[in-house]
Design a protein around this motif. Sequence first.
Motif, short mmCIF file in Angstrom:
data_model
loop_
_atom_site.label_atom_id
_atom_site.label_comp_id
_atom_site.label_asym_id
_atom_site.label_seq_id
_atom_site.Cartn_x
_atom_site.Cartn_y
_atom_site.Cartn_z
N VAL A 1 0.84 -1.19 0.00
CA VAL A 1 0.00 0.00 0.00
C VAL A 1 0.88 1.24 0.00
N ARG A 2 0.56 2.18 -0.86
CA ARG A 2 1.27 3.45 -0.95
C ARG A 2 0.88 4.33 0.23
N ALA A 3 1.85 5.05 0.82
CA ALA A 3 1.59 5.89 1.99
C ALA A 3 1.89 7.34 1.67
N VAL A 4 0.88 8.19 1.84
CA VAL A 4 1.03 9.64 1.65
C VAL A 4 1.00 10.29 3.02
N GLY A 5 2.04 11.04 3.35
CA GLY A 5 2.12 11.71 4.63
C GLY A 5 1.55 13.11 4.57
N ALA A 6 0.70 13.45 5.52
CA ALA A 6 0.12 14.80 5.61
C ALA A 6 0.72 15.52 6.80
N THR A 7 1.18 16.73 6.59
CA THR A 7 1.73 17.52 7.69
C THR A 7 0.64 17.91 8.68
N LEU A 8 1.03 18.03 9.94
CA LEU A 8 0.08 18.35 11.01
C LEU A 8 -0.32 19.82 10.92
N THR A 9 -1.61 20.07 11.03
CA THR A 9 -2.14 21.42 10.84
C THR A 9 -1.92 22.30 12.07
N PRO A 10 -1.95 23.62 11.90
CA PRO A 10 -1.68 24.55 13.01
C PRO A 10 -2.69 24.40 14.15
N PHE A 11 -2.21 24.67 15.38
CA PHE A 11 -3.13 24.56 16.53
C PHE A 11 -2.88 25.63 17.60
N LYS A 12 -2.20 26.69 17.27
CA LYS A 12 -1.97 27.77 18.22
C LYS A 12 -3.31 28.35 18.68
N GLY A 13 -3.48 28.45 20.00
CA GLY A 13 -4.74 28.94 20.55
C GLY A 13 -5.73 27.86 20.91
N ALA A 14 -5.46 26.61 20.49
CA ALA A 14 -6.34 25.49 20.87
C ALA A 14 -6.16 25.17 22.34
N GLY A 15 -7.10 24.42 22.90
CA GLY A 15 -7.11 24.18 24.34
C GLY A 15 -5.88 23.49 24.87
N TYR A 16 -5.20 22.69 24.05
CA TYR A 16 -4.03 21.98 24.54
C TYR A 16 -2.73 22.47 23.89
N TYR A 17 -2.75 23.67 23.34
CA TYR A 17 -1.54 24.24 22.72
C TYR A 17 -0.52 24.66 23.77
N THR A 18 0.75 24.37 23.51
CA THR A 18 1.87 24.91 24.29
C THR A 18 3.01 25.19 23.31
N GLU A 19 3.94 26.01 23.75
CA GLU A 19 5.11 26.29 22.91
C GLU A 19 5.93 25.03 22.69
#
Length: 406
Positions: free
Chosen positions: A321-339
Amino acid sequence: MRRKTLLTLVTVFGLAASPAVASASQPGGWEGTWTASVQKPGDGFAPNWSVKGFADQTVRQVVRVSQGGPAIRIQLSNKYGSTPLSVTGATVGRTGPGAAVDSLRPLSFNHRDSAVIKPGGQLASDLVFLPVRPLEELSVTLYFAKPTGPVSYHFAATSTTYRASGDHRADRDGKAFTETTSSWYVLSGVQVVDPNPRRDVVVAFGDSITDGVGAAENSNDRYPDELAERVRGRFGVLNQGIGGNQVLFDTDLAGEAGTKRLKADVLDQPRVRTVIVLEGINDIGFSEISFPGVPPRPRVTAAQLIAGHKELVRQAHAKGVRAVGATLTPFKGAGYYTEYGEKVRDEVNTWIRTSGVYDAVVDFDKVTADPNDADSINPAYDSGDKLHPNGAGYKAMAAAIDLGSL
């Protein structure tokens, strides 16, 4: 045209003569057109019907298929059941307004109206002659005469499911269905007959952003839905996202780790060619906060997440099976965001883009980022929680996928 029609008839009648089977991966002309990953019964993120289950009740569930075919069958799951699950009867038809249904067909299981699914098992219905078109909505109705106890389900359907007291599987107008929820129950798949089967099914695999959280109810705006609209039935597009799911860690709330569930949810599906992997933001975020249903643990590192992604690719490649990787989307300001979490996300995304481990990459991070702040989601694409895209965001994500990479 005559040869194609003959091939279709031979395939359909050949499958109609075969008994229903429990394996989703059995060949013989079947291909997936819709799926939902099942979860343990639980109150989850919100109340639902999975814990109490059903007793002398009928459940009508609406799904939209991705590819068409001359005949279909459904798949039911008792994966997380501790006792046999009795399904007294079932029907399928084309979805009308609300709970109404047209072109209603009875479903059978091993040529019987009813079925019992063993604990941990799944069951396919017999073939039913109901031609479906790409992107058509179907209503699957299940009647449970006996108390079921807790049932396997999929929490974030983003689609209205209807319930009625008594046996209303044959009702067409839907007036008896006075209760609603936004989850799917027991139903785990719909497959179509492909007279000329080939290995071309694409599976979107991930968490709530694949699941479509943030899209409007009943809009079919999840990014896999939008991808299915782009290809217009040329191949099946299946959604195996689970809200809250993680690459590395099991939770009662959101299912087995991605590295564990990839086989059953993706690789065991018939004729899968490509998997799109978008997962890891919950591994990062949930290691930064306490959340009910998610066991506390040390902070996740980029190296751990990268190792998890390598394992997903290894499993996919082992099955061709071919695997396509997707980058993780932005989450700044979300409830569990940290630097710290942002630093991990950046490192993982750099690896996805540059390592060459994935066969191809789709850069959902860049697609959904705020032009003025790359760590934040574009306000035009924000559903309101700084994490999940809205319908416009999901459409932009699907548009960014290079169809040639699939």
